[in-house]
Design a protein around this motif. Structure first.
Motif, mmCIF file in Angstrom:
data_model
loop_
_atom_site.group_PDB
_atom_site.id
_atom_site.type_symbol
_atom_site.label_atom_id
_atom_site.label_comp_id
_atom_site.label_asym_id
_atom_site.label_seq_id
_atom_site.Cartn_x
_atom_site.Cartn_y
_atom_site.Cartn_z
ATOM 1 N N THR A 1 0.869 -1.186 0.000
ATOM 2 C CA THR A 1 0.000 0.000 0.000
ATOM 3 C C THR A 1 0.902 1.231 0.000
ATOM 4 O O THR A 1 1.762 1.369 0.870
ATOM 5 C CB THR A 1 -0.892 0.010 1.258
ATOM 6 N N GLU B 1 -1.778 6.551 -0.344
ATOM 7 C CA GLU B 1 -2.688 5.700 -1.111
ATOM 8 C C GLU B 1 -3.754 6.552 -1.828
ATOM 9 O O GLU B 1 -4.336 7.467 -1.233
ATOM 10 C CB GLU B 1 -3.367 4.696 -0.180
ATOM 11 N N ARG C 1 -11.561 0.810 3.539
ATOM 12 C CA ARG C 1 -10.865 0.059 2.491
ATOM 13 C C ARG C 1 -11.417 0.506 1.158
ATOM 14 O O ARG C 1 -12.557 0.277 0.824
ATOM 15 C CB ARG C 1 -11.118 -1.447 2.706
ATOM 16 N N PRO D 1 -6.467 -5.263 2.223
ATOM 17 C CA PRO D 1 -5.443 -4.276 1.880
ATOM 18 C C PRO D 1 -4.045 -4.877 1.908
ATOM 19 O O PRO D 1 -3.767 -5.765 2.738
ATOM 20 C CB PRO D 1 -5.604 -3.209 2.961
#
Lengths: 232, 434
Positions: B107, B111, B125, B145
């Protein structure tokens, strides 16, 4: 020969506070080119009022005013300004010079008046010629506070003559001067008549008046001839 | 000749009057100075703010007159747009997609390609999706994730040509994209300020993964520009980007955006025709002409009017000062004006002389106020330029100089009118008596 100035039955009443006061009640006067006339009279007799009518500072209430044969009795202000510039020269008892300007600039005032335009070089030459005529060209750069009374009056005469007027109007020009200086000033004024300029001199001084070709007296609002000159 | 002679006479005599009364001239100037300076300051401030605002808008939206076209997403959109606009100078296609530079399968620090000040603050999420207009949406995801890692997410914009004639980016470091020559397999990136900030803060491996692509590339960073965007963005040659986009790149989420000059109408028609023929739903496209000057002009006009109104009030105080001094001076100069009338000066010229004097005072004051304005702006740049980008390299706006001169002239006329009328009405006969 058409006279320069011809006043016929000119009247003027001053209207202020209180009763209207008749100053001129039927003045007749004729002035030819090159002629000099002295106007005598007591204080308050209306000499200066008459001069201000002739010089178009003011307008008469009645009668007729011919200048070179043209009727200018009721001339509008715009044309009167043009005539004051081109036809008349004025000399006053109090000189009326501007202190912040030099003698030459004071004379040039009559040229820089919005009635035509002379280039700087030509204007300067004309001013110097006028100062030369009254004998003070060497004082051209001096400001009035540095000049004597006689010199100041001669600057004023140069200013009056610089545009080559047809009529010179002098309102007690020697009133603030001693006898000797006054005589010199009268000489300077009188010399203008040699060039065909008519001269009207308002004065209290009989000696100066007697140097004129004709002497008239203003009394009770009318002009009475004291001494008739010989004029063609 | 008459008008010219009178005009020159008025100027000569007016100049003599000003020189003869230096202290009064100075006092009149002081009373007027603050008013004119207020007008100059308001005008200069408004122009500088206008320029700064316009420059910001030009960076993000494009210069005035630029035609922006957003093309619908379709598998044929990008290839046709790139092909049609390749080598064109009056149109540029910008193909935008997301990319992650750094460790694979993690990640990213930011992000969704958010600005770095919000890094690590994503809630829930999901994934960001940005459309061709630059609007970003959060899309819920059911996948687990990935673990956080050393990677930076940014928007990649592939360009078919130089976009700077439309959006004047400021060069900050390195160089801009070179569109000549063959495309490199190692995409050359020009970062925007925010992206450069991320790469300055975080050390990440040089591996780039474009959304939807199956193969990673090794990018080269060529330079840094300021593009007015708050999100991290990297610009790249469209053909270099094309090498790494998935084969069916129309489905990769890449959006296409066109910048066209107003003269590129035939090119636009050609492109529209080709896209329509390829089955691209052109009814979903949008077209917009950048008209920032008018838009922000309207926004600033009211503000400027309010401030100019306040400046006008200060100016009126100055006018009252000139009027006061002018009336007193005419009272003192009765003999002079009567004398000038006696030697043949017309009333109108007398009024002109007084007006010329007040106009000269107005102009001198305007010159002083503009001079102080220029010096003040230079001083402000020197003192605050490092903190205020708006002041960096700022030029004194000529409009402020013109406004100052106009204010000086208007004040001269307003302050001189009444004294001029009085001067013209002075009677000769009563003043010139022995």
């Amino acid at each position: 020969m058409t006279p320069l100035i011809q006043l016929t039955n000119l009247t003027k009443t001053l209207k202020g506070q209180g009763e209207p006061r008749s100053i001129l009640s039927g003045v007749d006067l004729t002035l030819h080119a090159g002629e000099s006339v002295a106007i005598l009279g007591r204080s308050g007799s209306g000499k200066s009022t008459l001069l201000s009518l002739i010089g178009l500072f003011d307008r008469p209430d009645g009668g007729q005013y011919l200048l070179g044969g043209s009727d200018i009795t009721r001339v509008p202000e715009r044309r009167a300004a043009r005539l004051r510039s081109d036809e008349f020269g004025f000399v006053f008892q109090r000189f009326f010079l501007l202190k912040h300007l030099s003698a030459a600039q004071n004379v040039a005032m009559a040229l820089v008046n919005g009635q035509g335009w002379l280039p700087r070089r030509k204007r300067k030459a004309t001013v110097m010629a006028a100062l030369e005529r009254v004998g003070i060209a060497h004082l051209a750069k001096h400001k009035p506070p540095r000049l004597s009374g006689g010199e100041q009056q001669r600057v004023a005469i140069a200013r009056a003559l610089v545009r080559e007027p047809k009529v010179l109007l002098a309102d007690e020009p020697t009133g603030a001067l001693d006898t000797e200086t006054g005589a010199l000033v009268i000489d300077a004024l009188h010399s203008a008549t040699d060039r065909g300029c008519g001269l009207i001199l308002v004065t209290h001084d009989h000696a100066h008046a007697n140097r004129m070709q004709r002497v008239v007296r203003l009394a009770d609002g009318v002009l009475v001839t004291e001494r008739q000159g010989v004029f063609p | 000749m008459g008008l010219s002679g009178r005009f020159r006479s008025a100027l000569i005599i007016g100049g003599q009057g000003v020189r003869a009364r230096k202290l009064r001239t100075f006092l009149s100037m002081i009373s007027l100075f603050l008013g004119v300076l207020a007008v100059v300051t308001v005008q200069a401030g408004a122009e500088i703010a206008n320029r700064a605002l316009l420059a910001d808008i030009e960076l993000t939206r494009g210069k005035d007159g630029t035609i922006q076209v957003g093309l619908p997403q379709h598998e044929q959109t990008v290839p046709i747009a790139v092909d049609t606009l390749r080598g064109q100078s009056d149109a540029v296609a910008a193909v935008s997609t997301q990319a992650v530079i750094g460790e694979p399968g993690v990640t990213p620090i930011n992000e969704g390609g958010v600005p770095f000040e919000y890094a690590g603050q994503s809630v829930g999420r999901g994934q960001y999706y940005c459309d061709g207009r630059g609007a970003c949406y959060s899309v819920e995801s059911t996948e687990a994730p990935a673990p956080p890692g050393k990677a930076i997410e940014l928007q990649i914009v592939g360009l078919t040509g130089d976009i700077r004639p439309f959006r004047p980016f400021y060069a900050e470091a390195g160089r801009w994209l070179d569109f000549s020559g063959e495309p490199s397999l190692s995409p050359g990136l020009v970062l925007n300020r925010e992206a450069a900030k991320g790469f300055g803060q975080y050390r990440v491996p040089a591996e780039m993964r474009i959304t939807g692509a199956s193969v990673n590339s090794t990018p080269r960073i060529l330079g840094v520009v300021h593009d007015g965007q708050s999100r991290p963005v990297a610009y790249v040659r469209a053909d270099e980007l094309d090498n790494w986009l998935p084969a069916a790149n129309g489905n990769s989420g890449a959006s296409s955006h066109l910048y066209l000059s107003p003269s590129a109408t035939r090119l636009e028609q050609t492109l529209n025709g080709r896209l329509a023929a390829a089955g691209v739903p052109m009814e979903q496209s949008y077209r917009d002409v950048v008209n920032s000057k008018e838009r922000i002009g309207g926004q600033l006009a009211l503000m400027r009017l309010i401030f100019l109104g306040m400046a006008a009030l200060v100016l009126l105080i100055g006018v009252a000062g000139i009027l006061n001094v002018g009336l007193a001076t005419v009272g003192e100069r009765i003999e002079e004006f009567a004398l000038r009338r006696a030697v043949g000066t017309p009333r109108l010229l007398l009024a002109g002389i007084v007006l010329a004097e007040t106009l000269i005072i107005g102009l001198l004051t305007a010159a002083a106020a503009v001079g102080v304005g220029v010096a003040g702006l230079e001083a402000a740049e020197l003192l605050f330029g490092s903190r205020e980008p708006m002041l960096q390299g700022v030029q004194f706006p000529w409009q402020a100089g013109v406004a100052g001169v106009i204010a000086g002239l208007v004040a001269g006329v307003l302050g001189g009118l009444l004294p001029a009328i009085r001067a013209a009405r002075i009677p000769i006969a009563t003043v010139m008596r022995a």
